[in-house]
Design a protein around this motif. Structure first.
Motif, mmCIF file in Angstrom:
data_model
loop_
_atom_site.group_PDB
_atom_site.id
_atom_site.type_symbol
_atom_site.label_atom_id
_atom_site.label_comp_id
_atom_site.label_asym_id
_atom_site.label_seq_id
_atom_site.Cartn_x
_atom_site.Cartn_y
_atom_site.Cartn_z
ATOM 1 N N ILE A 1 3.612 9.272 -15.252
ATOM 2 C CA ILE A 1 3.871 7.478 -14.587
ATOM 3 C C ILE A 1 5.712 7.171 -15.074
ATOM 4 C CG2 ILE A 1 3.528 6.310 -16.813
ATOM 5 C CD1 ILE A 1 1.557 5.637 -13.789
ATOM 6 N N LYS A 2 6.090 7.356 -15.994
ATOM 7 C CA LYS A 2 7.019 6.347 -15.498
ATOM 8 C C LYS A 2 7.998 7.148 -14.593
ATOM 9 C CE LYS A 2 8.332 5.201 -20.321
ATOM 10 N NZ LYS A 2 9.296 5.617 -21.895
ATOM 11 N N ILE A 3 8.214 8.245 -14.154
ATOM 12 C CA ILE A 3 9.199 9.181 -12.841
ATOM 13 C C ILE A 3 7.733 8.908 -11.878
ATOM 14 C CG2 ILE A 3 8.867 11.564 -11.676
ATOM 15 C CD1 ILE A 3 9.410 12.754 -14.421
ATOM 16 N N ALA A 4 6.306 8.542 -11.835
ATOM 17 C CA ALA A 4 5.510 7.911 -10.097
ATOM 18 C C ALA A 4 5.930 6.478 -10.513
ATOM 19 C CB ALA A 4 4.539 7.810 -11.219
ATOM 20 N N ILE A 5 6.207 5.649 -10.980
ATOM 21 C CA ILE A 5 6.461 3.805 -10.969
ATOM 22 C C ILE A 5 7.846 4.407 -10.325
ATOM 23 C CG2 ILE A 5 7.319 2.390 -11.637
ATOM 24 C CD1 ILE A 5 4.696 2.386 -13.839
ATOM 25 N N GLY A 6 9.064 5.087 -10.703
ATOM 26 C CA GLY A 6 10.566 5.676 -10.910
ATOM 27 C C GLY A 6 10.831 5.776 -8.640
ATOM 28 N N LEU B 1 0.461 -1.292 -0.447
ATOM 29 C CA LEU B 1 0.229 0.091 -0.023
ATOM 30 C C LEU B 1 0.637 0.888 0.236
ATOM 31 C CD1 LEU B 1 -2.970 1.207 0.380
ATOM 32 C CD2 LEU B 1 -2.874 1.174 2.748
ATOM 33 N N HIS B 2 1.772 1.452 0.913
ATOM 34 C CA HIS B 2 3.193 2.425 0.681
ATOM 35 C C HIS B 2 3.460 3.113 -0.629
ATOM 36 C CE1 HIS B 2 5.888 5.482 2.713
ATOM 37 N NE2 HIS B 2 6.880 4.583 1.812
ATOM 38 N N VAL B 3 4.093 1.558 -1.618
ATOM 39 C CA VAL B 3 3.502 1.535 -2.647
ATOM 40 C C VAL B 3 3.802 2.319 -3.735
ATOM 41 C CG1 VAL B 3 5.605 0.269 -4.389
ATOM 42 C CG2 VAL B 3 6.476 0.306 -2.810
ATOM 43 N N ILE B 4 2.005 2.004 -4.366
ATOM 44 C CA ILE B 4 1.262 2.606 -4.119
ATOM 45 C C ILE B 4 1.108 3.457 -3.886
ATOM 46 C CG2 ILE B 4 -1.938 2.660 -5.293
ATOM 47 C CD1 ILE B 4 -1.175 -0.761 -4.189
ATOM 48 N N VAL B 5 0.273 4.995 -2.462
ATOM 49 C CA VAL B 5 0.337 5.847 -1.965
ATOM 50 C C VAL B 5 1.696 6.281 -3.012
ATOM 51 C CG1 VAL B 5 0.480 7.544 -0.213
ATOM 52 C CG2 VAL B 5 -0.936 4.977 -0.596
ATOM 53 N N PHE C 1 2.417 10.916 -9.496
ATOM 54 C CA PHE C 1 1.742 11.208 -10.564
ATOM 55 C C PHE C 1 0.645 12.169 -10.304
ATOM 56 C CE2 PHE C 1 -1.760 10.795 -13.679
ATOM 57 C CZ PHE C 1 -1.349 10.175 -14.093
ATOM 58 N N ALA C 2 0.551 12.394 -9.441
ATOM 59 C CA ALA C 2 -0.777 13.246 -9.021
ATOM 60 C C ALA C 2 0.466 14.763 -9.308
ATOM 61 C CB ALA C 2 -1.252 13.643 -8.055
ATOM 62 N N LEU C 3 1.403 14.433 -8.882
ATOM 63 C CA LEU C 3 2.659 16.138 -8.487
ATOM 64 C C LEU C 3 3.197 16.046 -9.924
ATOM 65 C CD1 LEU C 3 3.763 15.987 -5.158
ATOM 66 C CD2 LEU C 3 2.486 17.441 -6.478
ATOM 67 N N THR C 4 3.313 15.261 -11.043
ATOM 68 C CA THR C 4 3.946 14.995 -12.377
ATOM 69 C C THR C 4 3.257 14.718 -13.690
ATOM 70 O OG1 THR C 4 4.974 12.366 -12.128
ATOM 71 C CG2 THR C 4 6.337 13.973 -10.797
ATOM 72 N N GLY C 5 2.514 13.994 -13.444
ATOM 73 C CA GLY C 5 1.631 13.646 -14.798
ATOM 74 C C GLY C 5 1.967 12.861 -15.121
#
Length: 50
Positions: free
Chosen positions: A18-23, A2-6, A12-16
């Motif tokens: 998805i690749k950066i968000a996953i990283g 759950l921590h990783v997903i949050v 993702f909300a900050l950058t828009g």
């Protein structure tokens, strides 16, 4: 998990992006473990025994 997903959702909300968000989601728990270990070490070294 759950921590990783949050962390991914916040990134993702900050950058828009998805690749950066996953990283961020994958690297953040590793950094958190390192910082926690350093914090605990410093805390124990500076403990005053009464």
């Amino acid at each position: 998990m759950l921590h990783v997903i949050v962390a991914m959702l916040v990134a993702f909300a900050l950058t828009g992006n998805i690749k950066i968000a996953i990283g961020f989601g994958l690297i953040e728990p590793v950094i958190q473990m390192i910082v926690f270990s350093i914090h605990e070490y410093v805390w124990e070294k500076n403990k005053i025994y009464i």
